[in-house]
Write a protein that holds these residues in place. Structure first.
Motif, PDB file in Angstrom:
ATOM      1  N   SER A  11       0.830  -1.201   0.000  1.00 19.05           N
ATOM      2  CA  SER A  11       0.000   0.000   0.000  1.00 19.05           C
ATOM      3  C   SER A  11       0.865   1.251   0.000  1.00 19.05           C
ATOM      4  O   SER A  11       2.033   1.214   0.395  1.00 19.05           O
ATOM      5  N   ALA A  12       0.289   2.363  -0.441  1.00 19.76           N
ATOM      6  CA  ALA A  12       1.054   3.600  -0.577  1.00 19.76           C
ATOM      7  C   ALA A  12       1.670   4.044   0.743  1.00 19.76           C
ATOM      8  O   ALA A  12       2.788   4.566   0.777  1.00 19.76           O
ATOM      9  N   ASP A  13       0.956   3.825   1.848  1.00 21.26           N
ATOM     10  CA  ASP A  13       1.492   4.239   3.145  1.00 21.26           C
ATOM     11  C   ASP A  13       2.366   3.172   3.789  1.00 21.26           C
ATOM     12  O   ASP A  13       2.895   3.362   4.882  1.00 21.26           O
TER      13      ASP A  13
ATOM     14  N   THR B 241      -8.746   1.227   0.686  1.00 22.72           N
ATOM     15  CA  THR B 241     -10.052   0.628   0.934  1.00 22.72           C
ATOM     16  C   THR B 241     -10.425  -0.420  -0.106  1.00 22.72           C
ATOM     17  O   THR B 241     -11.418  -1.130   0.068  1.00 22.72           O
ATOM     18  N   ARG B 242      -9.648  -0.533  -1.183  1.00 18.49           N
ATOM     19  CA  ARG B 242      -9.954  -1.498  -2.221  1.00 18.49           C
ATOM     20  C   ARG B 242      -8.676  -2.094  -2.789  1.00 18.49           C
ATOM     21  O   ARG B 242      -7.595  -1.536  -2.651  1.00 18.49           O
ATOM     22  N   LEU B 243      -8.856  -3.232  -3.471  1.00 24.09           N
ATOM     23  CA  LEU B 243      -7.739  -3.929  -4.084  1.00 24.09           C
ATOM     24  C   LEU B 243      -8.209  -4.476  -5.426  1.00 24.09           C
ATOM     25  O   LEU B 243      -9.318  -5.007  -5.534  1.00 24.09           O
ATOM     26  N   CYS B 244      -7.378  -4.321  -6.460  1.00 26.67           N
ATOM     27  CA  CYS B 244      -7.718  -4.904  -7.763  1.00 26.67           C
ATOM     28  C   CYS B 244      -6.632  -5.898  -8.175  1.00 26.67           C
ATOM     29  O   CYS B 244      -5.459  -5.728  -7.844  1.00 26.67           O
ATOM     30  N   VAL B 245      -7.056  -6.944  -8.895  1.00 29.18           N
ATOM     31  CA  VAL B 245      -6.176  -8.047  -9.257  1.00 29.18           C
ATOM     32  C   VAL B 245      -6.460  -8.454 -10.704  1.00 29.18           C
ATOM     33  O   VAL B 245      -7.621  -8.626 -11.086  1.00 29.18           O
ATOM     34  N   SER B 246      -5.410  -8.607 -11.510  1.00 27.20           N
ATOM     35  CA  SER B 246      -5.564  -9.102 -12.874  1.00 27.20           C
ATOM     36  C   SER B 246      -4.856 -10.442 -13.008  1.00 27.20           C
ATOM     37  O   SER B 246      -3.857 -10.703 -12.323  1.00 27.20           O
ATOM     38  N   SER B 247      -5.362 -11.298 -13.910  1.00 25.27           N
ATOM     39  CA  SER B 247      -4.802 -12.635 -14.063  1.00 25.27           C
ATOM     40  C   SER B 247      -4.913 -13.091 -15.511  1.00 25.27           C
ATOM     41  O   SER B 247      -5.492 -12.401 -16.362  1.00 25.27           O
ATOM     42  N   ASP B 248      -4.366 -14.283 -15.778  1.00 23.88           N
ATOM     43  CA  ASP B 248      -4.407 -14.827 -17.131  1.00 23.88           C
ATOM     44  C   ASP B 248      -5.784 -15.357 -17.515  1.00 23.88           C
ATOM     45  O   ASP B 248      -5.968 -15.862 -18.627  1.00 23.88           O
ATOM     46  N   LYS B 249      -6.747 -15.247 -16.636  1.00 18.74           N
ATOM     47  CA  LYS B 249      -8.110 -15.624 -16.959  1.00 18.74           C
ATOM     48  C   LYS B 249      -8.815 -14.541 -17.777  1.00 18.74           C
ATOM     49  O   LYS B 249      -9.973 -14.709 -18.178  1.00 18.74           O
ATOM     50  N   GLY B 250      -8.114 -13.407 -17.999  1.00 16.83           N
ATOM     51  CA  GLY B 250      -8.702 -12.311 -18.760  1.00 16.83           C
ATOM     52  C   GLY B 250      -9.647 -11.458 -17.954  1.00 16.83           C
ATOM     53  O   GLY B 250     -10.404 -10.657 -18.524  1.00 16.83           O
ATOM     54  N   THR B 251      -9.619 -11.590 -16.634  1.00 16.47           N
ATOM     55  CA  THR B 251     -10.515 -10.831 -15.771  1.00 16.47           C
ATOM     56  C   THR B 251      -9.736  -9.965 -14.790  1.00 16.47           C
ATOM     57  O   THR B 251      -8.585 -10.249 -14.465  1.00 16.47           O
TER      58      THR B 251
ATOM     59  N   HIS C 236     -10.490  -8.397 -10.933  1.00 18.65           N
ATOM     60  CA  HIS C 236     -11.378  -8.457  -9.775  1.00 18.65           C
ATOM     61  C   HIS C 236     -11.111  -7.274  -8.853  1.00 18.65           C
ATOM     62  O   HIS C 236      -9.953  -6.886  -8.649  1.00 18.65           O
ATOM     63  N   VAL C 237     -12.181  -6.725  -8.287  1.00 21.48           N
ATOM     64  CA  VAL C 237     -12.079  -5.612  -7.349  1.00 21.48           C
ATOM     65  C   VAL C 237     -12.650  -6.060  -6.013  1.00 21.48           C
ATOM     66  O   VAL C 237     -13.799  -6.530  -5.936  1.00 21.48           O
ATOM     67  N   PHE C 238     -11.853  -5.929  -4.954  1.00 22.86           N
ATOM     68  CA  PHE C 238     -12.246  -6.335  -3.606  1.00 22.86           C
ATOM     69  C   PHE C 238     -12.391  -5.128  -2.704  1.00 22.86           C
ATOM     70  O   PHE C 238     -11.666  -4.136  -2.843  1.00 22.86           O
ATOM     71  N   ASN C 239     -13.300  -5.230  -1.743  1.00 24.79           N
ATOM     72  CA  ASN C 239     -13.401  -4.241  -0.673  1.00 24.79           C
ATOM     73  C   ASN C 239     -12.515  -4.665   0.482  1.00 24.79           C
ATOM     74  O   ASN C 239     -12.423  -5.859   0.798  1.00 24.79           O
ATOM     75  N   LEU C 240     -11.858  -3.702   1.111  1.00 27.76           N
ATOM     76  CA  LEU C 240     -11.039  -3.964   2.287  1.00 27.76           C
ATOM     77  C   LEU C 240     -11.684  -3.252   3.463  1.00 27.76           C
ATOM     78  O   LEU C 240     -11.882  -2.037   3.425  1.00 27.76           O
ATOM     79  N   GLU C 241     -11.969  -3.993   4.504  1.00 32.94           N
ATOM     80  CA  GLU C 241     -12.723  -3.419   5.618  1.00 32.94           C
ATOM     81  C   GLU C 241     -11.919  -2.428   6.426  1.00 32.94           C
ATOM     82  O   GLU C 241     -12.461  -1.487   6.968  1.00 32.94           O
ATOM     83  N   THR C 242     -10.604  -2.653   6.552  1.00 32.96           N
ATOM     84  CA  THR C 242      -9.772  -1.726   7.306  1.00 32.96           C
ATOM     85  C   THR C 242      -9.187  -0.712   6.364  1.00 32.96           C
ATOM     86  O   THR C 242      -8.644  -1.040   5.323  1.00 32.96           O
ATOM     87  N   LYS C 243      -9.267   0.566   6.725  1.00 30.85           N
ATOM     88  CA  LYS C 243      -8.852   1.643   5.832  1.00 30.85           C
ATOM     89  C   LYS C 243      -7.357   1.851   5.832  1.00 30.85           C
ATOM     90  O   LYS C 243      -6.747   2.131   4.817  1.00 30.85           O
ATOM     91  N   GLN C 244      -6.724   1.734   7.011  1.00 33.26           N
ATOM     92  CA  GLN C 244      -5.301   2.051   7.091  1.00 33.26           C
ATOM     93  C   GLN C 244      -4.457   0.941   7.671  1.00 33.26           C
ATOM     94  O   GLN C 244      -3.296   1.141   7.958  1.00 33.26           O
ATOM     95  N   GLY C 245      -5.015  -0.252   7.879  1.00 30.31           N
ATOM     96  CA  GLY C 245      -4.199  -1.327   8.441  1.00 30.31           C
ATOM     97  C   GLY C 245      -4.317  -1.398   9.947  1.00 30.31           C
ATOM     98  O   GLY C 245      -5.358  -1.117  10.527  1.00 30.31           O
ATOM     99  N   ALA C 246      -3.211  -1.721  10.621  1.00 27.56           N
ATOM    100  CA  ALA C 246      -3.234  -1.955  12.054  1.00 27.56           C
ATOM    101  C   ALA C 246      -3.542  -0.687  12.826  1.00 27.56           C
ATOM    102  O   ALA C 246      -3.136   0.402  12.475  1.00 27.56           O
TER     103      ALA C 246
END
Length: 354
Positions: free
Chosen positions: A193-195, A242-252, A254-264
């Motif tokens: 993450s950026a921080d 707050t979100r994560l995106c992932v690309s793969s060889d499946k041609g898709t 995916h965008v996920f929600n992350l419940e924690t905004k800044q980590g610990a």
């Protein structure tokens, strides 16, 4: 290209400095060399030579991070680079490496010595590194003398040297390392993450994305991309974590929600899904997770889309919060927007550059 192929390109923020490594059938530069290019003067201002091929390169402030099959090497980013650190890793044929992109953090993540492990290094705490400067001061760290625009510094790096066995006298300095046992198989992709508070990882199996706290190694999220084995091309955090995106060889993608905004140490920040509740999609049988296999308690992406032409691509979040930009190996760029509640995705534009 007519004058030879380029296999790896890394840019120092949005500056005129880039790192090149030769590639393809007719490489422009040797695959064991990193060439530092100043686009303002259209010249190579520094080069680093290694004993074996370079698999990945990242630039940050005053540092060049280079990945080889069993090494992660850190050098100073200047006209005459200095060898600062060298870390041993397990076989890393994919060149997995991640650096935090924020101006106030310098967290480095790369595979550990054991398969499936991650090493986390805070570069700001490393002995022997110069004071961290803001990205705007890069030109001072890399003084290009126009009268000598064709001269350049070079360094030949002994990739056999490791930080654990050498000291300041040899130019390689000790560093504190956090080890995270992330997966049972080899690490294939990493993102920080950026921080610098979180690291995301995928194994060569490619079904699960795990997110850990970089400070204490605590597992924060386990996200399921799918059931079938996949080659993960890229992982990216949103700027606000707050979100994560992932690309793969499946041609898709995916965008996920992350419940924690800044980590610990931070309170959960809910992100809406199709049900209007915090979190990602889950199996309807989640209430029986103690009785059923782990698959039924997995978190799934709340949004996903298929990339046009289904080619190799990398992804990242756009300037708008609900947007993802995809860069593809066929020379195209695509931008998609998604609905925060229903997860519906729409392609906004498609551009071909090559």
């Amino acid at each position: 290209f007519k004058d030879g192929g380029i296999g790896i390109v890394a840019m120092l923020y949005r500056s005129n400095y880039l790192a090149f490594v030769g590639g393809g059938r007719n490489p422009r530069f040797p695959p064991n060399k990193v060439m530092l290019w100043d686009d303002a003067s259209s010249n190579i201002v520094a080069e680093l030579e290694f004993r074996s091929d370079v698999l990945n390169v990242q630039l940050q402030r005053e540092r060049i991070v280079v990945v080889q099959r069993n090494k992660c090497i850190i050098c100073s980013l200047e006209i005459k680079p200095r060898h600062l650190h060298a870390f041993e890793t397990a076989d890393n044929d994919r060149g997995a490496l991640a650096l935090s992109g924020g101006s106030q953090s310098s967290i480095l993540a790369f595979p550990g010595r054991q398969k499936g492990h991650i090493q986390i290094v805070d570069l700001q705490s490393c002995v022997g590194l110069t004071a961290v400067q803001e990205p705007q001061s890069t030109s001072a760290a890399l003084p290009v003398h126009r009268a000598r625009s064709h001269s350049r510094g070079s360094i030949s790096v002994d990739s056999g040297v490791t930080a654990s066995t050498t000291g300041p006298a040899s130019g390689v300095y000790p560093a504190n390392i956090n080890i995270i046992a992330a997966h049972a198989t080899s690490i294939s992709a990493l993102a920080v993450s950026a921080d610098g508070t979180m690291v995301a990882s995928a194994s060569e199996k490619g079904t699960l994305i795990r997110i850990f706290d970089t400070l204490n190694g605590r597992l924060l999220h386990e996200l399921r991309r799918g059931v079938d084995r996949a080659d993960i091309y890229s992982i990216a955090f949103s700027p606000d974590n707050t979100r994560l995106c992932v690309s793969s060889d499946k041609g898709t993608v995916h965008v996920f929600n992350l419940e924690t905004k800044q980590g610990a140490g931070q309170q959960p920040a809910p992100a809406p899904t199709a049900s209007g509740k915090s979190g990602n999609r889950h199996s309807n049988l989640k209430f029986m997770k103690d009785l059923l296999p782990k698959y039924f308690s997995s978190e799934w992406s709340f949004a996903h889309f298929r990339v046009a032409n289904e080619v190799r691509c990398i992804c990242g979040f756009g300037s708008e919060r609900n947007s993802v930009v995809v860069l593809c190996a066929d020379g195209t760029a695509q931008k998609y927007s998604f609905d925060s509640y229903r997860g519906n995705c729409v392609r906004e534009w498609y551009r071909k550059f090559i």
